[in-house]
Design a protein around this motif. Structure first.
Motif, mmCIF file in Angstrom:
data_model
loop_
_atom_site.group_PDB
_atom_site.id
_atom_site.type_symbol
_atom_site.label_atom_id
_atom_site.label_comp_id
_atom_site.label_asym_id
_atom_site.label_seq_id
_atom_site.Cartn_x
_atom_site.Cartn_y
_atom_site.Cartn_z
ATOM 1 N N ALA A 6 71.862 13.669 2.855
ATOM 2 C CA ALA A 6 72.104 12.479 1.678
ATOM 3 C C ALA A 6 73.208 12.382 3.030
ATOM 4 O O ALA A 6 74.049 13.207 3.411
ATOM 5 N N ALA A 7 73.435 11.222 3.394
ATOM 6 C CA ALA A 7 74.469 10.498 3.667
ATOM 7 C C ALA A 7 75.290 9.100 3.287
ATOM 8 O O ALA A 7 73.815 8.611 2.896
ATOM 9 N N HIS A 8 76.211 8.907 3.381
ATOM 10 C CA HIS A 8 77.071 7.882 3.140
ATOM 11 C C HIS A 8 77.393 6.625 4.278
ATOM 12 O O HIS A 8 77.405 5.725 4.184
ATOM 13 N N ASN A 9 76.742 7.342 5.173
ATOM 14 C CA ASN A 9 76.945 6.138 6.373
ATOM 15 C C ASN A 9 76.396 7.129 7.794
ATOM 16 O O ASN A 9 76.599 8.455 8.050
ATOM 17 N N ILE A 10 75.557 6.650 8.793
ATOM 18 C CA ILE A 10 74.860 6.744 10.041
ATOM 19 C C ILE A 10 75.295 6.624 11.189
ATOM 20 O O ILE A 10 75.625 4.903 11.194
ATOM 21 N N ALA A 11 75.493 7.327 12.215
ATOM 22 C CA ALA A 11 75.601 6.277 13.764
ATOM 23 C C ALA A 11 74.411 6.668 14.446
ATOM 24 O O ALA A 11 74.637 8.509 14.608
ATOM 25 N N GLY A 21 78.131 12.641 5.661
ATOM 26 C CA GLY A 21 77.637 13.363 4.182
ATOM 27 C C GLY A 21 78.047 12.950 3.177
ATOM 28 O O GLY A 21 78.921 11.826 2.593
ATOM 29 N N THR A 22 77.714 13.877 2.060
ATOM 30 C CA THR A 22 78.118 12.827 0.910
ATOM 31 C C THR A 22 78.875 14.278 -0.190
ATOM 32 O O THR A 22 79.974 13.800 -0.868
ATOM 33 N N ASN A 23 79.643 14.930 0.954
ATOM 34 C CA ASN A 23 80.280 16.369 -0.131
ATOM 35 C C ASN A 23 81.611 15.754 0.699
ATOM 36 O O ASN A 23 82.233 15.799 1.404
ATOM 37 N N TYR A 29 84.644 12.575 3.455
ATOM 38 C CA TYR A 29 83.055 13.916 3.392
ATOM 39 C C TYR A 29 83.291 14.368 4.578
ATOM 40 O O TYR A 29 83.826 13.840 6.221
ATOM 41 N N GLY A 30 82.055 15.859 4.607
ATOM 42 C CA GLY A 30 81.690 16.022 5.336
ATOM 43 C C GLY A 30 81.301 15.207 6.629
ATOM 44 O O GLY A 30 80.478 13.895 6.844
ATOM 45 N N ILE A 31 81.460 15.614 8.072
ATOM 46 C CA ILE A 31 80.805 14.991 8.788
ATOM 47 C C ILE A 31 80.046 16.333 9.882
ATOM 48 O O ILE A 31 79.954 17.506 9.393
#
Length: 188
Positions: A6-11, A21-23, A29-31
C-alpha cells in the motif's frame, strides 16, 4: 498488474517506480523502490515522491525538506516544499511552503529556485518540462509559454508523464488527458 503493498504516494519515471509507503517514520512514511519483483526499502522517509530520467528518487518530507537520491545516498536541496515532481526532461518543480492565495508558491529549479507566478497544492511536470498544478480551489492549470492556462474540470491531485496527464477528480475517479486532446477521459 497489481503490486503488493500500500502507498500514500507513487512516482514513475524511466521505468522506475518509487512509493511513499504507509509505515510511519520520522519524516513521514517509508520510501520504497520497485525492483520488478519486490519493494526495496530506501533509507529515509517522506510524504511525496518523484523520479527523474535516471530513475533516481526525489522526495519532500513532512518538515518540508527537499532531497534527491544519488543511487547510494540522499542529497539535501535548499528550500522547503510540500509537493515535488520532475519530468523526463529532468526539470524539477516544487510546491513551496510559503502560503499564497491558491495554496503555496510554485518554484522551478534552474540551477537555483525560480519563483513561478501563481500558487497551488499539487504539481506534476510533463516531458517538456512544463508544470501542471491543482490549486486549493481544485482548479487545474498548465504552465506553457511562460504563462498559466486554466483547464476545464476540477481535481484533487495531478500526474504527468511525457505528453499525458492524469488527475484524481473531485468524484475520486481517475481522468486522463492526452497532449493532443482538449478533453478528459475517465479511466475507471
Amino acid at each position: 498488474n497489481r503490486a503488493p503493498g500500500a502507498a500514500h504516494n507513487i512516482a514513475y519515471g524511466n521505468r522506475n517506480i518509487w512509493v511513499i509507503g504507509t509505515n510511519v517514520e520520522g519524516g513521514g512514511y517509508g520510501i520504497y523502490k520497485w525492483t520488478g519483483r519486490t519493494w526495496v526499502k530506501i533509507p529515509g522517509s517522506a510524504i511525496r515522491a518523484a523520479v527523474d530520467r535516471r530513475g533516481n528518487g526525489w522526495v519532500v518530507n513532512k518538515f518540508g525538506g527537499i532531497y534527491g537520491y544519488t543511487g547510494s545516498r540522499w542529497v539535501h536541496v535548499g528550500g522547503k516544499a510540500w509537493d515535488i515532481d520532475v519530468g523526463t526532461s529532468n526539470k524539477l518543480w516544487v510546491i513551496g511552503a510559503n502560503v499564497e492565495g491558491g495554496g503555496y508558491g510554485i518554484y522551478r529549479w534552474d540551477g537555483r529556485w525560480t519563483k513561478i507566478p501563481g500558487s497551488a497544492v499539487r504539481i506534476a511536470v510533463d516531458g517538456y518540462g512544463n508544470g501542471w498544478v491543482v490549486n486549493k480551489f481544485r482548479r487545474i492549470f498548465r504552465y506553457w509559454g511562460n504563462r498559466w492556462w486554466v483547464l476545464n474540470g476540477l481535481a484533487t491531485d495531478i500526474s504527468a508523464h511525457d505528453g499525458n496527464v492524469g488527475v484524481v477528480g473531485t468524484d475520486r475517479a481517475i481522468w486522463r488527458r492526452e497532449h493532443v486532446r482538449s478533453t478528459w477521459t475517465k479511466t475507471n
